[in-house]
Design an enzyme around this catalytic site. Structure first.
Site, PDB file in Angstrom:
ATOM      1  N   CYS A  64       0.774  18.151 -23.184  1.00 16.46           N
ATOM      2  CA  CYS A  64      -0.132  18.869 -23.468  1.00 16.46           C
ATOM      3  C   CYS A  64      -0.393  20.310 -22.450  1.00 16.46           C
ATOM      4  CB  CYS A  64      -1.683  18.049 -23.228  1.00 16.46           C
ATOM      5  SG  CYS A  64      -2.084  17.578 -21.500  1.00 16.46           S
ATOM      6  N   GLN A  94       0.922  -1.294  -0.099  1.00 21.97           N
ATOM      7  CA  GLN A  94      -0.007   0.231  -0.108  1.00 21.97           C
ATOM      8  C   GLN A  94       0.934   1.163   0.059  1.00 21.97           C
ATOM      9  OE1 GLN A  94      -3.624  -0.628   2.929  1.00 21.97           O
ATOM     10  NE2 GLN A  94      -1.855  -1.819   3.272  1.00 21.97           N
ATOM     11  N   ASN A  95       2.282   1.140   0.169  1.00 20.07           N
ATOM     12  CA  ASN A  95       3.202   2.276   0.260  1.00 20.07           C
ATOM     13  C   ASN A  95       3.475   2.744  -0.865  1.00 20.07           C
ATOM     14  OD1 ASN A  95       3.217   1.461   2.958  1.00 20.07           O
ATOM     15  ND2 ASN A  95       4.966   0.537   3.094  1.00 20.07           N
ATOM     16  N   ALA A  97       8.782  -4.808  12.231  1.00 17.02           N
ATOM     17  CA  ALA A  97       8.828  -5.246  11.162  1.00 17.02           C
ATOM     18  C   ALA A  97      10.416  -5.658  10.705  1.00 17.02           C
ATOM     19  CB  ALA A  97       8.342  -4.862   9.908  1.00 17.02           C
ATOM     20  N   HIS A 136      -1.617   1.335  -4.192  1.00 18.49           N
ATOM     21  CA  HIS A 136      -1.905   2.564  -4.052  1.00 18.49           C
ATOM     22  C   HIS A 136      -1.154   3.608  -4.851  1.00 18.49           C
ATOM     23  CE1 HIS A 136      -4.265   1.981   0.212  1.00 18.49           C
ATOM     24  NE2 HIS A 136      -4.938   1.411  -0.943  1.00 18.49           N
TER      25      HIS A 136
HETATM   26  P1  OAD Z   1      -1.338   2.998   8.916  1.00 20.81           P
HETATM   27  O1  OAD Z   1      -0.871   4.013   9.483  1.00 20.81           O
HETATM   28  O2  OAD Z   1      -3.124   2.996   9.038  1.00 20.81           O
HETATM   29  O3  OAD Z   1      -0.952   1.678   9.890  1.00 20.81           O
HETATM   30  C1  OAD Z   1       0.412   1.541  10.342  1.00 20.81           C
HETATM   31  C2  OAD Z   1       0.432   0.306  10.850  1.00 20.81           C
HETATM   32  O4  OAD Z   1       1.947  -0.189  11.129  1.00 20.81           O
HETATM   33  C3  OAD Z   1      -0.085   0.259  12.531  1.00 20.81           C
HETATM   34  O5  OAD Z   1      -1.066  -0.762  12.573  1.00 20.81           O
HETATM   35  C4  OAD Z   1       1.181   0.207  13.256  1.00 20.81           C
HETATM   36  O6  OAD Z   1       0.902  -0.437  14.390  1.00 20.81           O
HETATM   37  C5  OAD Z   1       2.133  -0.503  12.307  1.00 20.81           C
HETATM   38  N1  OAD Z   1       3.476  -0.130  12.828  1.00 20.81           N
HETATM   39  C6  OAD Z   1       4.195   0.998  13.005  1.00 20.81           C
HETATM   40  N2  OAD Z   1       5.272   0.742  13.124  1.00 20.81           N
HETATM   41  C7  OAD Z   1       5.630  -0.289  12.765  1.00 20.81           C
HETATM   42  C8  OAD Z   1       6.837  -1.335  12.861  1.00 20.81           C
HETATM   43  N3  OAD Z   1       8.204  -0.783  12.916  1.00 20.81           N
HETATM   44  N4  OAD Z   1       6.857  -2.402  12.512  1.00 20.81           N
HETATM   45  C9  OAD Z   1       5.582  -3.227  12.447  1.00 20.81           C
HETATM   46  N5  OAD Z   1       4.207  -2.392  12.182  1.00 20.81           N
HETATM   47  C10 OAD Z   1       4.551  -1.201  12.589  1.00 20.81           C
HETATM   48  O7  OAD Z   1      -0.861   2.539   7.541  1.00 20.81           O
HETATM   49  P2  OAD Z   1      -1.645   1.512   6.433  1.00 20.81           P
HETATM   50  O8  OAD Z   1      -2.328   0.629   7.041  1.00 20.81           O
HETATM   51  O9  OAD Z   1      -0.359   1.358   5.390  1.00 20.81           O
HETATM   52  O10 OAD Z   1      -3.884   5.539   1.906  1.00 20.81           O
HETATM   53  O11 OAD Z   1      -2.523   2.572   5.865  1.00 20.81           O
HETATM   54  C11 OAD Z   1      -3.195   2.423   4.577  1.00 20.81           C
HETATM   55  C12 OAD Z   1      -3.683   3.494   3.671  1.00 20.81           C
HETATM   56  O12 OAD Z   1      -4.225   4.477   4.496  1.00 20.81           O
HETATM   57  C13 OAD Z   1      -2.291   4.139   3.163  1.00 20.81           C
HETATM   58  O13 OAD Z   1      -1.773   3.192   2.164  1.00 20.81           O
HETATM   59  C14 OAD Z   1      -3.008   5.281   2.868  1.00 20.81           C
HETATM   60  C15 OAD Z   1      -3.562   5.814   4.058  1.00 20.81           C
HETATM   61  O14 OAD Z   1      -4.691   6.855   3.911  1.00 20.81           O
HETATM   62  C16 OAD Z   1      -3.506   6.147   0.449  1.00 20.81           C
HETATM   63  O15 OAD Z   1      -2.701   7.016   0.554  1.00 20.81           O
HETATM   64  C17 OAD Z   1      -4.392   5.911  -0.495  1.00 20.81           C
END
Ligand code: OAD
Length: 233
Positions: A142, A92-93, A222, A110
């Site tokens: 364009c 998703q990154n 991670a 994403h």
């Molecule tokens: P979030 O910020 O929602 O979640 C990050 C997750 O990573 C949380 O559950 C944390 O507990 C965990 N976390 C933090 N540090 C960590 C580490 N060192 N090791 C392991 N886990 C860790 O991010 P996403 O789930 O990626 O969308 O968010 C999903 C989407 O929401 C993104 O892609 C973005 C956002 O709006 C778009 O930009 C379209």
């Protein structure tokens, strides 16, 4: 450990990563106390309407994020995944750190913060310049306005990436959910799909359980959990 045994016996392993996988590279996550969505309103910065209203504001925010990402390096979590090309990688990154670590064929559901896309003609180009010399940048073909090549709230996912992600999930024996809050659909549904369609064993790697449909939860960073978990030795 059961998850390690399952990984060794698996024919098809799929990993889904989220912002937590890049946290140890110094890139902020979205949710949680230091998360971006705690400091900024997504409706001001990450919707097509926000871009229509104020493209410069939206671009300033993306330009700031691009600068932070440009200064970051892949961490041991990215590298552990890159060392396993047999694992299908869905992310998703938008930061491109998996590719920088050496992962090929990353399924970026994403989009990509380094891609600029023309809102008029759809032409895309990759540009890693930070800061960008003009905001908003303009299309060489364009003259139209360019936007960041990422998925905003309310937008569909890139069709090809989403098709590939679904196919990978539907064939997984083991499905790893790494560093994501599993709050954003439709991507959060992939683990459930993998369980339902291919009876995958779902392993979550996170600082805290996210509420995903995991069979096992490996709590920790991670960058500390993955090198050992994915080591084939
Ligand atoms: P979030 O910020 O929602 O979640 C990050 C997750 O990573 C949380 O559950 C944390 O507990 C965990 N976390 C933090 N540090 C960590 C580490 N060192 N090791 C392991 N886990 C860790 O991010 P996403 O789930 O990626 O969308 O968010 C999903 C989407 O929401 C993104 O892609 C973005 C956002 O709006 C778009 O930009 C379209």
């Amino acid at each position: 450990m059961e998850s390690r045994r399952r990984l060794r016996g698996a024919r098809r392993i799929v990993a889904l990563t989220g912002a937590g996988v890049s946290a140890e590279s110094g890139i902020p996550t979205f949710r949680g106390p230091d998360g971006l969505w705690n400091q900024f309103r997504p409706e001001d910065l990450a919707t097509p309407q926000a871009f229509e209203r104020d493209p410069v504001l939206v671009w300033e925010w993306y330009d700031w994020r691009r600068a932070r990402i440009a200064a970051a390096e892949p961490n041991p979590a990215h590298r552990a995944l890159a060392a396993r090309p047999d694992i299908a990688l869905i992310t998703q990154n938008v930061d491109g750190l998996h590719a920088l670590a050496g992962s090929r064929d990353v399924i970026a559901v994403h989009g990509d913060i380094w891609t600029l896309r023309c809102v008029d003609c759809g032409a895309e180009r990759v540009d890693r310049t930070v800061p960008l010399p003009e905001l908003p940048p303009h299309c060489a073909a364009c003259g139209g306005r360019q936007r960041p090549g990422v998925v905003w709230f309310g937008e569909p996912l890139p069709a090809d990436a989403w098709r590939r992600a679904g196919e990978a999930a539907a064939h997984a024996d083991v499905f790893l959910v790494i560093g994501t809050s599993s709050r954003v659909q439709p991507v959060a549904g992939l683990a459930g799909l993998a369980k339902l369609v291919s009876r995958a064993w779902v392993v979550e790697v996170n600082l805290e359980p996210s509420g995903s449909e995991a069979d096992a939860i490996l709590q920790g960073k991670a960058g500390e959990v993955l090198p050992d978990l994915l080591d084939r030795g």
